[in-house]
Write a protein that holds these residues in place. Structure first.
Motif, mmCIF file in Angstrom:
data_model
loop_
_atom_site.group_PDB
_atom_site.id
_atom_site.type_symbol
_atom_site.label_atom_id
_atom_site.label_comp_id
_atom_site.label_asym_id
_atom_site.label_seq_id
_atom_site.Cartn_x
_atom_site.Cartn_y
_atom_site.Cartn_z
ATOM 1 N N PRO A 4 7.403 7.335 3.565
ATOM 2 C CA PRO A 4 8.068 8.356 2.724
ATOM 3 C C PRO A 4 8.598 6.723 2.142
ATOM 4 O O PRO A 4 8.317 6.126 2.587
ATOM 5 C CB PRO A 4 9.123 9.047 3.369
ATOM 6 N N GLU A 5 9.393 7.136 0.968
ATOM 7 C CA GLU A 5 9.268 6.497 -0.174
ATOM 8 C C GLU A 5 10.323 4.892 0.526
ATOM 9 O O GLU A 5 10.945 3.922 -0.047
ATOM 10 C CB GLU A 5 9.922 6.754 -1.816
ATOM 11 N N ASP A 6 11.152 6.274 1.330
ATOM 12 C CA ASP A 6 12.379 5.748 1.684
ATOM 13 C C ASP A 6 12.127 4.837 3.305
ATOM 14 O O ASP A 6 13.389 4.881 3.844
ATOM 15 C CB ASP A 6 13.666 6.901 2.187
ATOM 16 N N SER A 7 11.414 4.833 3.772
ATOM 17 C CA SER A 7 10.851 3.919 4.756
ATOM 18 C C SER A 7 11.142 2.680 5.138
ATOM 19 O O SER A 7 10.449 1.820 3.618
ATOM 20 C CB SER A 7 9.672 4.702 5.393
ATOM 21 N N SER A 8 11.552 1.847 5.530
ATOM 22 C CA SER A 8 11.624 0.386 5.256
ATOM 23 C C SER A 8 9.826 -0.688 5.709
ATOM 24 O O SER A 8 10.051 -0.756 4.967
ATOM 25 C CB SER A 8 13.257 0.105 6.778
ATOM 26 N N SER A 9 9.836 0.732 6.595
ATOM 27 C CA SER A 9 8.297 0.124 6.887
ATOM 28 C C SER A 9 7.075 -0.032 5.777
ATOM 29 O O SER A 9 6.465 -0.651 5.054
ATOM 30 C CB SER A 9 7.849 1.302 8.179
ATOM 31 N N ARG A 10 7.713 0.638 4.514
ATOM 32 C CA ARG A 10 6.571 1.156 3.379
ATOM 33 C C ARG A 10 7.418 -0.093 3.151
ATOM 34 O O ARG A 10 6.036 -0.827 2.712
ATOM 35 C CB ARG A 10 7.387 2.682 3.244
ATOM 36 N N ALA A 11 8.695 0.270 2.949
ATOM 37 C CA ALA A 11 8.938 -1.118 1.891
ATOM 38 C C ALA A 11 9.045 -2.564 2.413
ATOM 39 O O ALA A 11 8.218 -3.434 1.411
ATOM 40 C CB ALA A 11 10.626 -0.816 2.020
ATOM 41 N N HIS A 12 8.449 -2.943 3.793
ATOM 42 C CA HIS A 12 7.820 -4.663 3.942
ATOM 43 C C HIS A 12 6.400 -4.619 3.410
ATOM 44 O O HIS A 12 6.157 -5.585 2.899
ATOM 45 C CB HIS A 12 8.263 -4.179 5.419
ATOM 46 N N ARG A 13 5.481 -3.384 4.015
ATOM 47 C CA ARG A 13 4.754 -2.955 3.927
ATOM 48 C C ARG A 13 4.581 -3.233 2.093
ATOM 49 O O ARG A 13 3.392 -3.978 1.883
ATOM 50 C CB ARG A 13 3.518 -2.419 4.751
ATOM 51 N N ASP A 14 4.561 -2.903 1.406
ATOM 52 C CA ASP A 14 4.690 -2.910 -0.786
ATOM 53 C C ASP A 14 5.110 -4.518 -0.505
ATOM 54 O O ASP A 14 4.298 -4.492 -1.407
ATOM 55 C CB ASP A 14 5.273 -1.890 -0.470
ATOM 56 N N THR A 15 6.363 -4.366 -0.090
ATOM 57 C CA THR A 15 6.161 -6.254 -0.593
ATOM 58 C C THR A 15 5.549 -6.868 -0.037
ATOM 59 O O THR A 15 5.126 -7.960 -0.560
ATOM 60 C CB THR A 15 7.687 -6.383 0.679
ATOM 61 N N ALA A 16 5.316 -6.762 1.260
ATOM 62 C CA ALA A 16 4.204 -8.919 1.702
ATOM 63 C C ALA A 16 2.104 -8.162 0.105
ATOM 64 O O ALA A 16 1.910 -9.006 -0.126
ATOM 65 C CB ALA A 16 3.441 -7.765 2.368
ATOM 66 N N PHE A 17 2.217 -6.796 0.550
ATOM 67 C CA PHE A 17 1.222 -6.150 -1.098
ATOM 68 C C PHE A 17 1.507 -6.975 -1.625
ATOM 69 O O PHE A 17 0.680 -7.760 -2.335
ATOM 70 C CB PHE A 17 0.961 -5.003 -0.882
ATOM 71 N N ALA A 18 2.650 -6.990 -2.515
ATOM 72 C CA ALA A 18 2.767 -7.450 -3.810
ATOM 73 C C ALA A 18 2.830 -9.038 -3.583
ATOM 74 O O ALA A 18 2.433 -9.590 -5.011
ATOM 75 C CB ALA A 18 4.525 -6.586 -4.129
ATOM 76 N N ARG A 19 2.903 -9.111 -2.382
ATOM 77 C CA ARG A 19 3.521 -11.110 -2.359
ATOM 78 C C ARG A 19 2.014 -11.517 -2.568
ATOM 79 O O ARG A 19 1.557 -12.335 -2.669
ATOM 80 C CB ARG A 19 3.701 -11.746 -1.489
ATOM 81 N N GLY A 21 -0.420 -9.991 -4.347
ATOM 82 C CA GLY A 21 -0.983 -9.249 -5.118
ATOM 83 C C GLY A 21 -2.466 -7.930 -5.426
ATOM 84 O O GLY A 21 -3.060 -8.174 -5.835
ATOM 85 N N VAL A 22 -1.852 -8.201 -4.116
ATOM 86 C CA VAL A 22 -2.344 -6.220 -3.643
ATOM 87 C C VAL A 22 -2.013 -5.100 -3.989
ATOM 88 O O VAL A 22 -0.809 -4.617 -3.887
ATOM 89 C CB VAL A 22 -3.126 -6.275 -1.930
ATOM 90 N N ARG A 23 -3.189 -4.576 -4.258
ATOM 91 C CA ARG A 23 -2.421 -3.043 -4.879
ATOM 92 C C ARG A 23 -3.052 -1.316 -4.491
ATOM 93 O O ARG A 23 -4.763 -1.367 -4.278
ATOM 94 C CB ARG A 23 -2.195 -2.283 -6.728
ATOM 95 N N LEU A 24 -2.418 -1.190 -3.270
ATOM 96 C CA LEU A 24 -3.627 0.176 -2.663
ATOM 97 C C LEU A 24 -3.061 1.519 -3.248
ATOM 98 O O LEU A 24 -2.239 2.123 -2.453
ATOM 99 C CB LEU A 24 -3.250 0.139 -0.936
ATOM 100 N N PRO A 25 -3.760 2.155 -4.089
ATOM 101 C CA PRO A 25 -3.080 3.434 -4.343
ATOM 102 C C PRO A 25 -3.630 4.486 -3.470
ATOM 103 O O PRO A 25 -4.017 3.815 -2.717
ATOM 104 C CB PRO A 25 -4.014 3.568 -5.935
ATOM 105 N N SER A 26 -2.239 5.452 -3.310
ATOM 106 C CA SER A 26 -2.989 6.570 -2.094
ATOM 107 C C SER A 26 -1.977 7.628 -2.907
ATOM 108 O O SER A 26 -1.143 7.752 -3.328
ATOM 109 C CB SER A 26 -1.737 6.237 -0.799
ATOM 110 N N ASP A 27 -2.869 8.369 -2.178
ATOM 111 C CA ASP A 27 -2.780 10.270 -2.792
ATOM 112 C C ASP A 27 -2.226 11.042 -1.587
ATOM 113 O O ASP A 27 -1.374 11.949 -1.244
ATOM 114 C CB ASP A 27 -3.906 11.268 -3.054
#
Length: 102
Positions: A4-19, A21-27
């Motif tokens: 979920p968007e409000d998950s701290s684990s998601r935010a942590h992982r998305d931040t690491a991916f952004a650093r 330069g990785v973008r993983l789309p997901s439906d």
């Protein structure tokens, strides 16, 4: 699959991916890492999950280490320690004793 968007684990992982330069789309959204693993097994998607104790690859599921991703921080979430029943408090005390307080 994403948490979920409000998950701290998601935010942590998305931040690491952004650093990186990785973008993983997901439906597909899931509530937790275990659900992501269960859905990935029968081919319903792919998931990047943290190393989880006791998890072993079965069937088509494969766990591949991604050393570029930092480990997820973990800790206790308790509103009132005094509200914990004695067995739970004993468990928490044991973990703190063995691994130290965060």
């Amino acid at each position: 699959m994403r948490l979920p968007e409000d998950s701290s684990s998601r935010a942590h992982r998305d931040t690491a991916f952004a650093r990186l330069g990785v973008r993983l789309p997901s439906d597909t959204g899931v509530a937790d890492w275990d659900t992501a693993i269960l859905l990935a097994g029968p081919g319903m998607g792919r998931a990047v999950v943290p190393s989880l104790p006791g998890q072993a690859a079965t069937g088509p599921v494969r766990f591949l280490p991604l050393p570029e991703l930092p480990p997820l921080p973990v800790g206790w979430a308790v509103r009132r320690w005094t509200a914990l029943n004695p067995p739970v408090r004993s468990f928490a005390d044991l973990i703190e004793e063995q691994h130290g307080a965060a």
